[in-house]
Design an enzyme around this catalytic site. Structure first.
Site, PDB file in Angstrom:
ATOM      1  N   LYS A  92       0.813  -1.221   0.000  1.00  0.00           N
ATOM      2  CA  LYS A  92       0.000   0.000   0.000  1.00  0.00           C
ATOM      3  C   LYS A  92       0.846   1.271   0.000  1.00  0.00           C
ATOM      4  CE  LYS A  92      -3.847  -2.451   2.093  1.00  0.00           C
ATOM      5  NZ  LYS A  92      -3.232  -3.765   1.770  1.00  0.00           N
ATOM      6  N   GLU A 128      -9.445   1.785  -0.269  1.00  0.00           N
ATOM      7  CA  GLU A 128      -9.039   0.509  -0.869  1.00  0.00           C
ATOM      8  C   GLU A 128      -8.813   0.654  -2.369  1.00  0.00           C
ATOM      9  OE1 GLU A 128     -10.496  -3.452   1.350  1.00  0.00           O
ATOM     10  OE2 GLU A 128     -12.083  -2.389   0.321  1.00  0.00           O
TER      11      GLU A 128
END
Length: 338
Positions: free
Chosen positions: A133, A259
């Site tokens: 991420k 997300e």
């Protein structure tokens, strides 16, 4: 060959999933490790881990309650330590979105505290854990981990004449770790419905043990400033649901805030500084503190093509439903069955 016998090792976030796997492997592989300091702010997890690894049976272990936000506590904890593994972090995307400054304090300011304590206390090797991420982040958690990565890479510029190396390992979703999707789906199986954020979603997949091996590789081979990235398979979120609960309905619930559909570990912009080392990629600093030609020769490194990216949706290696079931039985729950 890496030898950690007679070394003092400290792991921040040491009572978490990675910390426990790291502890298990260190104690089995290096029976003469001098000291293994488990640093964590959660006293209950210290108590629970102490039941598995009591100090009377494992005299090298020290359970050290402390927070990476606390500079003075880190200075005390790092005294006499040779190796630091930095695994402490706030990692839940939605919690970070709701509590942004708490995430910044732990993941960025905590990283800076770890670096300064390591420089002050004569630590020799520091390896920080990152996440997919952190590449092209769209959520706060990813942004803080990107900032953390930058701090650890840049720490090599301020070490002066100290004999210390800072490096980073970056990898994807860890099977069976706290809060990960596989245990979540296994719990939801009882309800007969598996919530799917988006049927197109993919993620990288790695086991805890393989994550530990990445750290071992960094300790053995880092020259300082690398971000190591493993070559690992991807999975489709729908295949995970099918592998765990084929009899359950899959209900589309929508992507949560922060997300992505697919995760990246190496962006096209990173490709200019990324080298293929065989089992791993290494994103090198734009201006490394070592001779690049020597590095390339030592590791038989090959530069990746310009514009190369490493994306879970465009991966060439994939888990199947059958392989996921096998991996779950090995790495998540030995009693798993469908």
């Amino acid at each position: 060959m890496l030898d950690l016998n007679n070394k003092s090792i400290l792991i921040t976030g040491g009572t978490g999933s990675f910390g426990k796997a790291f502890t298990r492997i260190i104690l089995s592989r290096y029976p003469n490790v001098r000291r293994l300091v488990i640093l964590s702010r959660d006293e209950q997890k210290h108590f629970q881990m102490g039941m598995d690894y009591p100090e009377k049976d494992y005299p090298a272990i020290r359970y050290f309650v402390g927070d990476v936000r606390d500079k003075n506590r880190l200075l005390r904890a790092f005294e006499g330590v040779d190796v630091v593994i930095h695994a402490a972090a706030m990692k839940h995307v939605h919690i970070a979105e709701y509590n942004p400054m708490e995430c910044v304090k732990t993941n960025i300011l905590g990283a800076e505290n770890v670096i300064n304590a390591a420089l002050s206390c004569g630590v020799k090797d520091v390896v920080a854990l990152s996440t997919d991420k952190a590449a092209a982040p769209i959520n706060l958690y990813g942004a803080t981990k990107l900032a953390s990565d930058k701090l650890f890479v840049a720490a090599n510029n301020i070490r002066g004449n100290r004999d210390v190396k800072f490096s980073v390992v970056r990898y994807g979703n860890v099977m069976g770790s706290n809060g990960s999707v596989m245990p979540f789906f296994m719990n939801k199986k009882r309800e007969g419905v598996i919530p799917i954020t988006d049927p197109r979603m993919t993620r990288f997949n790695i086991s805890l043990d393989d994550g530990v091996e990445m750290v071992m590789n960094a300790l053995e081979s880092a020259w300082g400033g690398e971000i190591f990235v493993p070559k690992i398979p991807s999975y489709k979120i729908t295949d995970v649901a099918e592998a765990i609960a084929p009899e359950c309905k899959q209900e589309i619930v929508g992507i949560r805030a922060g997300e992505k559909l697919h995760e990246e570990m190496i962006t096209a912009s990173d490709s200019l500084n990324t080298w293929d080392l065989g089992k791993y990629y290494a994103i090198l600093p734009q201006k490394p503190n070592f001779d690049l030609e020597d590095y390339v020769k030592k590791f038989n490194a090959k530069r990746v093509p310009d514009g190369f990216s490493y994306d879970s949706g465009k991966n060439t290696e994939w888990e199947t439903i059958a392989s996921l079931r096998e991996q779950i039985k090995i790495h998540v729950d030995p009693n798993f069955s469908i």
